[in-house]
Write a protein that holds these residues in place. Structure first.
Motif, mmCIF file in Angstrom:
data_model
loop_
_atom_site.group_PDB
_atom_site.id
_atom_site.type_symbol
_atom_site.label_atom_id
_atom_site.label_comp_id
_atom_site.label_asym_id
_atom_site.label_seq_id
_atom_site.Cartn_x
_atom_site.Cartn_y
_atom_site.Cartn_z
ATOM 1 N N ARG A 1 -7.979 19.322 -7.538
ATOM 2 C CA ARG A 1 -9.159 19.836 -7.857
ATOM 3 C C ARG A 1 -10.211 19.268 -6.803
ATOM 4 N N ALA A 2 -11.410 20.045 -6.512
ATOM 5 C CA ALA A 2 -12.308 19.652 -5.551
ATOM 6 C C ALA A 2 -13.688 20.352 -6.091
ATOM 7 N N PHE A 3 -14.693 19.839 -6.246
ATOM 8 C CA PHE A 3 -15.929 20.723 -6.629
ATOM 9 C C PHE A 3 -17.189 19.756 -6.279
ATOM 10 N N GLN A 4 -18.311 20.304 -6.158
ATOM 11 C CA GLN A 4 -19.464 19.837 -5.699
ATOM 12 C C GLN A 4 -20.194 19.389 -7.032
ATOM 13 N N CYS A 5 -20.892 18.297 -6.987
ATOM 14 C CA CYS A 5 -21.698 17.479 -7.814
ATOM 15 C C CYS A 5 -23.229 17.229 -7.464
ATOM 16 N N LEU B 1 -6.193 10.275 -9.803
ATOM 17 C CA LEU B 1 -7.295 9.560 -9.379
ATOM 18 C C LEU B 1 -8.392 10.352 -9.184
ATOM 19 N N ALA B 2 -9.630 10.047 -9.832
ATOM 20 C CA ALA B 2 -10.854 10.718 -9.566
ATOM 21 C C ALA B 2 -11.681 10.181 -8.165
ATOM 22 N N ILE C 1 0.815 -1.165 -0.096
ATOM 23 C CA ILE C 1 -0.157 -0.092 0.011
ATOM 24 C C ILE C 1 0.988 1.355 -0.264
ATOM 25 N N VAL C 2 0.726 2.127 -1.040
ATOM 26 C CA VAL C 2 1.722 3.366 -1.164
ATOM 27 C C VAL C 2 0.916 4.491 -0.698
ATOM 28 N N ARG C 3 -0.419 4.422 -0.519
ATOM 29 C CA ARG C 3 -1.082 5.727 -0.079
ATOM 30 C C ARG C 3 -2.551 5.163 0.525
ATOM 31 N N LEU C 4 -3.131 6.348 1.312
ATOM 32 C CA LEU C 4 -4.149 6.060 1.874
ATOM 33 C C LEU C 4 -5.063 7.096 2.166
ATOM 34 N N TRP C 5 -6.504 7.191 1.929
ATOM 35 C CA TRP C 5 -7.439 8.160 2.306
ATOM 36 C C TRP C 5 -8.165 7.856 3.021
ATOM 37 N N LYS C 6 -8.763 8.768 4.011
ATOM 38 C CA LYS C 6 -9.797 8.230 5.124
ATOM 39 C C LYS C 6 -10.816 8.938 5.009
ATOM 40 N N GLY C 7 -12.324 8.595 5.076
ATOM 41 C CA GLY C 7 -13.401 9.350 5.292
ATOM 42 C C GLY C 7 -14.383 9.433 4.022
ATOM 43 N N VAL D 1 -16.633 15.604 -5.790
ATOM 44 C CA VAL D 1 -15.577 14.987 -6.779
ATOM 45 C C VAL D 1 -14.267 15.549 -6.417
ATOM 46 N N GLU D 2 -13.331 14.730 -6.071
ATOM 47 C CA GLU D 2 -11.861 15.279 -5.934
ATOM 48 C C GLU D 2 -10.953 14.576 -6.970
ATOM 49 N N ILE D 3 -10.008 15.187 -7.411
ATOM 50 C CA ILE D 3 -8.873 14.753 -8.288
ATOM 51 C C ILE D 3 -7.525 14.706 -7.799
ATOM 52 N N TRP D 4 -6.876 13.890 -7.535
ATOM 53 C CA TRP D 4 -5.483 13.611 -6.627
ATOM 54 C C TRP D 4 -4.424 13.222 -7.655
ATOM 55 N N GLN D 5 -3.301 13.715 -7.546
ATOM 56 C CA GLN D 5 -2.162 13.469 -8.686
ATOM 57 C C GLN D 5 -1.573 11.975 -8.009
ATOM 58 N N MET D 6 -1.159 11.148 -8.951
ATOM 59 C CA MET D 6 -0.494 10.255 -8.580
ATOM 60 C C MET D 6 1.068 10.299 -8.554
ATOM 61 N N ARG D 7 1.828 9.466 -7.690
ATOM 62 C CA ARG D 7 1.289 8.667 -6.625
ATOM 63 C C ARG D 7 1.279 9.382 -5.505
#
Length: 453
Positions: free
Chosen positions: A406-410, A384-385, A342-348, A394-400
């Motif tokens: 970016r983050a915006f409401q949908c 990663l969207a 595992i190289v990365r972790l997001w919570k919530g 919706v959030e967009i994170w650069q790898m790795r």
């Protein structure tokens, strides 16, 4: 000050045909667990238990089609997976059922091919391919069929040969004024059985999702072996993540071995000869029930058990070297599928959905300032969207290990989707990046996430 837009509207799928799928009720797209979606470049296929609706959402594609598969009422069979298969001029819809069948349908609604994979529910159909480049010595295109504790792999060339033969037969019947009638026993079985590999990956419990990430090195004692090995990743209740080395089945039937390597013309000849032989034998008994194919060898490599955490969904990067895995505790795990760490972790992020995409971030070059400059693959970075429906963002994170770009409401009742892999696609300029689409179920509006910052 001009309002920043994060998506570009492309079209709408709102129409009367969606009423049979529950459209018109708020949240119909995301609240029904039996509703399935598959996206092509300009079309979308939506399915519930008994009907598949195909719609074109752009002005260039006004397709509207309802497909009602013939399902077994005795076994209470229903549709459990749907996906597109795209080969140049050939586009078909393939469905998986609760009884383990694959059903191939033309865009005219006709059944092309029907085949049993294994008599258990098909969870997912995964279409992917890797091209020969600096990081991949060989090219590979495949259709992966995921079932509880079982993974099957169909080679893309085998499916392409079958569909090309069907396409040629369709064209010849169009010009032939006196076409030959087909018997009912041949319907959906005219092109022989597609060869495939089958593995049991249930050592650590049944899986909720799985994927074949690509070819991996052989075991240390089998370095000189010419046998191919694939890496299989599974997620599930008992083991959040598990990995297997999947070996090729060298005990495949002679017919299967031939069909997997011949050119379309030879495939057509063998199929025609086999039909003649079987039809000439009038005294042969009726064909017995189809028996499941035996499993090839699957060697466990590692697993992660962390009760009460359960693995839920898995998404692969284009190269197959990264996998984003969602779990029951609202976490997203980024797995390096080669090192199996595992190289990365997001919570919530409970109930989140993830898709890989490419963003245009390298714009500080002299060439990019030119009006006629076409971005190349090196100008894009893998991201990663993440769609978090409980947060409505919706959030967009650069790898790795990059930042959140970016983050915006949908809108509530939305879903992120990605067009299926196109078989035989080339790296011709201009480069076509990996995109993510946003479908608003309540309005029917479909948009694409902007790939520039």
């Amino acid at each position: 000050m001009m309002k920043r837009t994060h998506t570009t509207e492309l079209g709408s799928i709102a129409c009367e045909e969606l009423g049979e799928l529950g459209a018109g009720k708020e949240g119909w797209l995301v609240d029904n667990p039996n509703l399935l979606c598959a996206l092509d470049t300009h079309s979308i296929a939506l399915a519930n238990r008994s009907v598949i609706v195909v719609l074109g959402w752009s002005e260039s594609d006004g397709t509207r089609l309802k497909i009602r598969p013939e399902l077994s009422p005795i076994e209470a069979e229903f549709v459990t997976a749907v996906e597109w298969l795209v080969f140049d001029e050939i586009r078909v819809v393939v469905a998986g059922t609760s009884s383990g069948y694959l059903l191939f349908f033309s865009l005219g609604g006709g059944l092309i091919h029907r085949q049993m994979v294994y008599p258990v529910r098909i969870i997912r159909l995964r279409v992917r391919g890797t091209k020969r480049d600096l990081t991949h010595e060989t090219s590979s295109e495949e259709v992966c069929v995921v079932m509880p504790g079982i993974v099957a792999r169909f080679d893309g060339s085998d499916i392409q040969n079958m569909l090309h033969q069907w396409f040629q037969d369709t064209q010849s019947r169009f010009w032939d004024q006196t076409p030959k009638k087909r018997g009912s026993d041949d319907f959906g079985h005219s092109y022989g059985k597609l060869p495939y590999q089958l593995w049991s990956v249930s050592k650590y419990g049944t899986c909720a999702d799985a994927a074949i990430t690509g070819i991996m090195p052989p075991p240390l004692m089998e370095i000189q072996s010419s046998e191919h090995y694939y890496c299989g990743i599974t997620v599930g209740e008992d083991a959040v993540i598990s990995a297997f080395r999947l070996s090729e089945d060298k005990n495949r039937s002679l017919v299967g071995a031939i069909l997997s390597r011949v050119v379309p013309a030879t495939f057509s000849t063998i199929a025609s000869l086999s039909k003649m032989i079987w039809r000439s034998d009038q005294g042969s008994p009726k064909k017995s029930e189809e028996k499941p194919q035996p499993f090839a060898r699957a060697s466990p490599l590692t697993c992660l058990k962390d009760f009460p955490r359960k693995g839920e969904k898995l998404t692969l990067s284009p190269s197959g070297t990264l996998a984003a895995i969602t779990d029951s505790l609202g976490r997203i795990l980024l797995l390096d599928t080669q090192a199996l760490v595992i190289v990365r972790l997001w919570k919530g992020y409970r109930d989140a959905s993830c898709l890989f995409m490419e963003m245009l971030v390298k714009k500080d070059t002299a060439a990019s300032s030119s009006r006629y400059y076409e971005p190349t693959k090196s100008d894009y970075c893998l991201c990663l969207a993440i769609h978090a429906p409980r947060k409505g963002i919706v959030e967009i994170w650069q790898m790795r290990t990059g930042p959140r770009l970016r983050a915006f409401q949908c809108a509530k009742g939305s879903k992120i989707l990605q067009p299926t892999y196109r078989f035989g696609s080339s790296h011709a300029s201009p480069y076509v990046p990996l995109e993510v689409f946003l479908l608003n179920g309540d309005s029917g509006q479909i948009s694409v996430l902007n790939r520039t910052l």
